[in-house]
Write a protein that holds these residues in place. Sequence first.
Motif, short mmCIF file in Angstrom:
data_model
loop_
_atom_site.label_atom_id
_atom_site.label_comp_id
_atom_site.label_asym_id
_atom_site.label_seq_id
_atom_site.Cartn_x
_atom_site.Cartn_y
_atom_site.Cartn_z
N ARG A 1 0.84 -1.21 0.00
CA ARG A 1 0.00 0.00 0.00
C ARG A 1 0.87 1.25 0.00
O ARG A 1 0.57 2.22 -0.72
N LEU A 2 1.94 1.26 0.79
CA LEU A 2 2.81 2.43 0.87
C LEU A 2 3.50 2.71 -0.47
O LEU A 2 3.60 3.87 -0.90
N ILE A 3 3.98 1.68 -1.12
CA ILE A 3 4.62 1.88 -2.43
C ILE A 3 3.57 2.33 -3.45
O ILE A 3 3.85 3.19 -4.30
N GLY A 4 2.36 1.78 -3.34
CA GLY A 4 1.28 2.26 -4.20
C GLY A 4 0.98 3.73 -3.97
O GLY A 4 0.75 4.49 -4.93
N ASP A 5 0.99 4.15 -2.72
CA ASP A 5 0.76 5.57 -2.40
C ASP A 5 1.88 6.44 -2.99
O ASP A 5 1.62 7.57 -3.46
N PHE A 6 3.11 5.94 -2.97
CA PHE A 6 4.22 6.69 -3.54
C PHE A 6 4.05 6.85 -5.05
O PHE A 6 4.28 7.93 -5.61
N VAL A 7 3.61 5.78 -5.71
CA VAL A 7 3.35 5.86 -7.15
C VAL A 7 2.24 6.88 -7.43
O VAL A 7 2.35 7.68 -8.36
N ASP A 8 1.20 6.86 -6.61
CA ASP A 8 0.11 7.84 -6.78
C ASP A 8 0.64 9.26 -6.64
O ASP A 8 0.24 10.17 -7.39
N PHE A 9 1.53 9.47 -5.68
CA PHE A 9 2.13 10.79 -5.47
C PHE A 9 2.92 11.22 -6.70
O PHE A 9 2.83 12.38 -7.14
N LEU A 10 3.70 10.31 -7.29
CA LEU A 10 4.46 10.65 -8.49
C LEU A 10 3.54 11.04 -9.63
O LEU A 10 3.82 11.98 -10.39
N LYS A 11 2.43 10.34 -9.76
CA LYS A 11 1.48 10.65 -10.84
C LYS A 11 0.78 11.98 -10.60
O LYS A 11 0.67 12.81 -11.51
N GLU A 12 0.32 12.19 -9.38
CA GLU A 12 -0.43 13.42 -9.07
C GLU A 12 0.45 14.67 -9.15
O GLU A 12 -0.04 15.76 -9.46
N SER A 13 1.75 14.50 -8.89
CA SER A 13 2.67 15.65 -8.92
C SER A 13 3.29 15.87 -10.30
O SER A 13 4.11 16.78 -10.46
#
Length: 412
Positions: free
Chosen positions: A224-236
């Motif tokens: 989940r944490l790595i998924g959240d990091f990927v989401d952050f990269l996409k959103e930013s």
Amino acid sequence: MSTRRTFLRASAAGGASVVLSGAAGSPRASAARRDDPRVYVLVIDGCRPDEIDDELTPRLAALRRAGRSYPQARSVPIMETLPNHAMMMAGVRPDRSGVPANSFYDAHEGAVRDLDRASDLRFPTVLQRLRTKGLTTGTVLSKKYLYSLFGERATYRWEPEPLMPITDHALDGFTHAALGAMVRDADPHLLFANFGDIDRFGHADLTGGSIKLLRRLALASTDRLIGDFVDFLKESGRWRRSVLVVLADHSMDWSDPFSFVSLADAFKDDSLLAGNVAYADNGGADLLTWTGPKPQRDKAVRRMRRLARDVPGVLSLHDPHALRLGPRGGDLVAYCRSGWRFSDPNPLANPIPGNHGHPATAPIPFFIAGGSPLVRRGASSARARTLDVAPTVGEVFGLRPPRGGYDGRSRV
């Protein structure tokens, strides 16, 4: 290397703050204005390749499907946590990098000691070499001794905190917060991160009951944490220039409480070997060093081989030079069978069931994902290795191979 550092208070998700240190005069997030690629090396410490699936780790499974995967990937047996991390950043084998196993016999100190000093890594890493090109690098390492080993090689680094007692590692939630804060505030071109929870719960896993449940929870949480990091990269907006190298340094094997191998016990009644052998083991491998008179070394090694090969649980015996371990690899290397562990110099020295360093724990997950056009798709039959990370990073940034070349190869 200069020891002058400055401290930055970076912002983590949710408004919390994270303290990072940076080399004196380092630009703060200046690289964010440029369209250079970014490489994020994410090490899922101790993860087995069969643990990445749609049920337990759906985000990692989706990343693997969308990128370039290497189902035949392997770590380097005997090279436990620190050495495999070191080889990821150096791209060369131990005889060139100076890195033996986690513990080794130090002839100068006359004792077995742990590998946790910055001076133990003697080969230039991509963390340092990229800085000579004016690029920035960062480390987010969850284990205290990993942080110590890499020292100040990166432009920016996070000192793991708070540390768990006994394990001396920061939980993955804190590692994830530091990872996001470093990208947000420093935006290094290369970021090297280690998630340690899966490994720490893996060592305590008795392959059943509540402890196994804790390991599964750790896997799901890290996913989940790595998924959240990927989401952050996409959103930013960073995803389109991102290359994620996701792998483990080793996988994990488990032994029953009494399935241990003690070579010291096998040698104790031998008049030549008793009291003249130093043992440095990491559970799956045992490094044996002759400490007696030098003229008797060859005879002693032959005796060690003869006695060790008949000990239950021993898989194979090897010359350290044949394994390219270098001068600090000892005089003889023993691997244990799957389901066993080494415990030297006495049966109580290693009571934990989870271990690695032997061929049973060589298979690892290894895949490359991201939005960068450099990322290829599909599965490859090539046997990728931990040694391939440095040349992969080097190719992304146009970094020339080091003197003598890499021992690994680029996977982009």
